[in-house]
Design an enzyme around this catalytic site. Structure first.
Site, short mmCIF file in Angstrom:
data_model
loop_
_atom_site.label_atom_id
_atom_site.label_comp_id
_atom_site.label_asym_id
_atom_site.label_seq_id
_atom_site.Cartn_x
_atom_site.Cartn_y
_atom_site.Cartn_z
N SER A 153 -30.19 72.89 -21.22
CA SER A 153 -29.05 73.77 -21.41
C SER A 153 -27.97 73.55 -20.36
O SER A 153 -27.40 72.48 -20.26
CB SER A 153 -29.53 75.22 -21.43
OG SER A 153 -28.66 76.00 -22.20
N LYS A 205 -16.52 99.74 -26.36
CA LYS A 205 -16.80 99.56 -24.94
C LYS A 205 -18.30 99.50 -24.64
O LYS A 205 -18.73 98.81 -23.73
CB LYS A 205 -16.16 100.71 -24.14
CG LYS A 205 -16.31 100.58 -22.63
CD LYS A 205 -15.61 99.34 -22.12
CE LYS A 205 -15.72 99.24 -20.61
NZ LYS A 205 -15.09 98.01 -20.09
#
Length: 326
Positions: A153, A205
């Site tokens: 990765s 949020k």
């Protein structure tokens, strides 16, 4: 004056003498104890002073020991563990080591020895960009990524910026993908009868709050963020590896799968099999290796043993972290 009174006076005098002697002895013992306590205090203070001094100056001594070595050498930089801010494999540490290695007049080649599962796409991208900048600035100095146990990765993201990538036949290479994991505690809270109260300005949020049920539109949005990061990852790998990648023959190359070093060679993920000693000796042609890796101070190691970063990692495990290249 009778004999009886004299005897009594003598007895009282002896008692007072013994009391005075006892007080004197007790005062002496107390003074010794006090002096011993102060002695221990000053010894601890001296030890603490020496420990702090060692923590501050040992890295400088180690750096000078490696970097000032005379003669041609192959520079070595370790990328170990998670690639993240405030970790050993942070962008600040790796970039600082890379710059020092390339700027050293005696450096004939640079080896980035990697053993990492990946980590932050931001930190990985920062290192990737700096490698390409330094390669352009110092074209005579080649940089070789050498994967030991694991180069997955974000770690492979960094490796793809190198001139060439080497790995062991049993190394694990690849995992070109992006993940963001967390936990959901909504069902547990319902069983416990706990009511979650969150106050926020902004409709989405709290969309990563593990204590609230996910919304379909927010899941789509977050998936889009991950796919964008994945595309950036793929573009960088393609830019670094170019036509060496066998993408057409192996469309699963960017699916997040991981391969052995031997398989990675067939896929074009690595250029050859070999370790860092082999690369220094046979590829760079300079067997003398100088380690430019930023070393942790004794104080940092001590702080980590005390678990100074437990709260940060706990927050990450609970799902408050951003995307990770894994």
């Amino acid at each position: 004056m009778s004999d009886e009174w004299k005897a009594s006076a003598v007895g009282e005098g002896d008692a007072k003498s013994w009391q005075l002697l006892e007080k004197t002895l007790l005062a002496g013992v107390q003074e010794q104890r006090r002096a011993r306590r102060w002695g221990i205090f000053f010894k601890l203070l001296t030890f603490l002073y020496l420990f702090v001094a060692l923590a501050l100056f040992a890295p400088l001594l180690d750096w000078q020991k490696g970097a000032s070595k005379s003669g041609a050498h192959t520079a070595l930089i370790e990328v170990r563990g998670m690639i993240a801010d405030k970790e050993a494999a942070s962008a600040d540490n790796i970039v600082g080591s890379l710059r020092a290695a390339f700027e050293d007049a005696n450096t004939r080649g640079v080896i980035l020895r990697i053993n990492s599962p990946g980590g932050s796409p931001v930190q990985s991208g920062y290192i990737y960009d700096e490698i390409r900048r330094l390669r352009a600035k110092y074209p005579a100095i080649k940089l070789y990524a050498v994967i030991s146990d694991l180069g997955a990765s974000g770690a492979y993201y960094i490796a793809s910026a190198a001139d060439q990538i080497y790995a062991d036949k049993a190394s694990l290479v690849g995992s070109i993908g992006v993940t963001a994991a967390g936990f959901g505690f909504v069902g547990v809270m319902e069983k416990l009868g706990v009511d979650r109260r969150v106050y926020a300005s902004g409709e989405h949020k709290t969309f990563l709050d593990p204590f609230q049920p996910p919304k379909e539109e927010e899941e789509r949005f977050w998936q889009g963020v991950l796919e964008t990061t994945h595309r950036q990852f793929i573009d960088s790998v393609k830019q670094g590896r170019g036509e060496r990648l066998k993408v057409e023959a192996h469309p699963e190359l960017f699916s997040g799968l991981v391969w052995s070093g031997e398989q990675a060679l067939e896929l074009g993920l690595v250029d050859a099999l070999g370790n860092s000693s082999y690369v220094a000796r046979e590829v760079v042609g300079v067997e003398e290796v100088v380690d430019f890796t930023v070393q942790e101070t004794p104080f940092d190691r001590f702080a980590k043993r005390l678990g100074a970063s437990v709260a940060e990692h706990l927050a990450m495990w609970m799902g408050f972290q951003g995307p990770a290249l894994r």
